[in-house]
Design an enzyme around this catalytic site. Structure first.
Site, PDB file in Angstrom:
ATOM      1  N   LYS A  93       0.840  -1.205   0.000  1.00  0.00           N
ATOM      2  CA  LYS A  93       0.000   0.000   0.000  1.00  0.00           C
ATOM      3  C   LYS A  93       0.871   1.250   0.000  1.00  0.00           C
ATOM      4  O   LYS A  93       0.616   2.202  -0.734  1.00  0.00           O
ATOM      5  CB  LYS A  93      -0.947  -0.016   1.219  1.00  0.00           C
ATOM      6  CG  LYS A  93      -2.048  -1.050   1.076  1.00  0.00           C
ATOM      7  CD  LYS A  93      -2.859  -1.290   2.353  1.00  0.00           C
ATOM      8  CE  LYS A  93      -3.890  -2.395   2.120  1.00  0.00           C
ATOM      9  NZ  LYS A  93      -4.682  -2.765   3.281  1.00  0.00           N
ATOM     10  N   GLN A 125      -4.270  -1.101   9.494  1.00  0.00           N
ATOM     11  CA  GLN A 125      -4.330  -2.469   8.954  1.00  0.00           C
ATOM     12  C   GLN A 125      -4.920  -3.432   9.985  1.00  0.00           C
ATOM     13  O   GLN A 125      -4.556  -3.410  11.157  1.00  0.00           O
ATOM     14  CB  GLN A 125      -2.913  -2.916   8.537  1.00  0.00           C
ATOM     15  CG  GLN A 125      -2.850  -4.253   7.825  1.00  0.00           C
ATOM     16  CD  GLN A 125      -3.525  -4.249   6.450  1.00  0.00           C
ATOM     17  OE1 GLN A 125      -3.646  -3.228   5.790  1.00  0.00           O
ATOM     18  NE2 GLN A 125      -3.979  -5.412   6.018  1.00  0.00           N
ATOM     19  N   ASP A 127     -10.822   3.469   4.321  1.00  0.00           N
ATOM     20  CA  ASP A 127     -11.132   2.041   4.319  1.00  0.00           C
ATOM     21  C   ASP A 127     -12.647   1.808   4.406  1.00  0.00           C
ATOM     22  O   ASP A 127     -13.111   0.687   4.256  1.00  0.00           O
ATOM     23  CB  ASP A 127     -10.493   1.422   5.574  1.00  0.00           C
ATOM     24  CG  ASP A 127      -9.587   0.274   5.241  1.00  0.00           C
ATOM     25  OD1 ASP A 127      -9.469  -0.065   4.059  1.00  0.00           O
ATOM     26  OD2 ASP A 127      -9.014  -0.279   6.184  1.00  0.00           O
TER      27      ASP A 127
END
Ligand code: GUN
Length: 291
Positions: A53, A97, A120
């Site tokens: 990412k 994450q 997200d």
């Protein structure tokens, strides 16, 4: 029939190139989209995902900031970091994450993100917007799945779509997105009875359970489109999806491989959401400037 392979790697690259050109334009006007990635602990898969990412954010011309906390990190420390990132004008998107180490309350951490930087799409505000159908951040993997279907010109309206899995990250949001596009959606899960006969009705199958090769050839309606979201590692270290690729390819019309299907799309959509976030903030500051 041998299924056509949906090449997420090249579709993802095309999307990232388009994002990069928009980032370049913004940068020439003095605004650089900023993505902060937060990794807690030492889960090897998470380390790889976050590295990718960060790398692809930089490749797209974005500002990337990485925060790594040890496996024993205290909740307070993580919340403090999120507060700081929420208030940092260089940062337009924050990605924490998952999974987090077990001693941390995942929900409490995600709830602390500013909904305006939640690229997200996991904050309750964005999840709620998705249910209602108003604009908000869409979780990256479901967003990527929809992009793949659109790129491949798969007819969604009026189709029977079966989602296997009901996670917050994939199953539930992808079902809502398919419903928004007028598919008839069935959500299956570990307690579903007659899974095979339900999947057999599907024009579109989204497999997101995390169980290797659980979708097999006999479950597939000839010509169906199969999207495999699973990433499972076999005992010999190979990556496989939730779908028995070889068998299912014989009956499906289109299928995503693992790796190289949905995975590359997740990152592309994270960058897309970070770009949206930047554009949105610019628009809202224009509005305030003129008022
Ligand atoms: N872990 C696996 N997939 C994801 C994702 O899309 N977002 C986050 N934050 N963590 C993940």
């Amino acid at each position: 029939m041998t299924a056509k392979i949906i090449d997420g790697k090249s579709i993802g690259l095309e999307i990232r190139n388009e994002i990069a050109s928009q980032v370049k334009k913004l940068a020439s006007e003095g605004v650089v989209p900023g993505l902060a990635t937060v990794l807690v602990g030492n889960n090897p898969a998470s380390q790889v995902y976050v590295r990718n990412k960060r790398k692809l954010a930089v490749e797209a011309g974005m500002y990337s900031e990485f925060h790594e906390l040890g496996p024993e990190a205290k909740e307070e420390e993580l919340l403090k970091l999120i507060d700081r990132l929420n208030g940092d004008p260089k940062i337009h998107g924050i990605l924490v994450q998952l999974p987090l180490p077990r001693h941390l309350d995942e929900r409490k951490i995600i709830d602390r993100l500013s909904p305006d930087k939640d690229v997200d799409g996991l904050h309750p505000m964005n999840a709620g917007r998705l249910v209602i159908g108003t604009p908000g951040f869409i979780p990256c993997t479901p967003f990527g799945v929809m992009k793949l279907l659109d790129y491949m010109k798969v007819k969604i309206e009026g189709s029977n779509a079966v989602v296997i899995g009901r996670s917050i990250l994939v199953g539930k949001p992808v079902a809502l997105l398919l419903l928004q596009r007028n598919a008839t959606v069935t959500i299956c899960h570990s307690k579903s009875a007659n899974l095979s006969s339900i999947v057999l009705q599907a024009d579109i199958v989204i497999a997101a359970v995390g169980k290797s090769k659980m979708v097999t050839e006999e479950m597939i309606k000839p010509g169906a489109t199969i999207i495999d979201v699973g990433i499972n590692r076999t005992l010999d270290g190979k990556l496989v999806g939730d779908v028995d690729f070889e068998g299912v390819s014989r009956r499906a019309g289109m299928i995503t491989p693992v790796p190289g299907g949905v995975g590359p799309m997740t990152i592309a959509m994270l960058l897309q959401n970070t770009l949206y976030s930047t554009q949105r903030r610019l628009r809202s500051s224009d509005y305030h400037d003129n008022s």
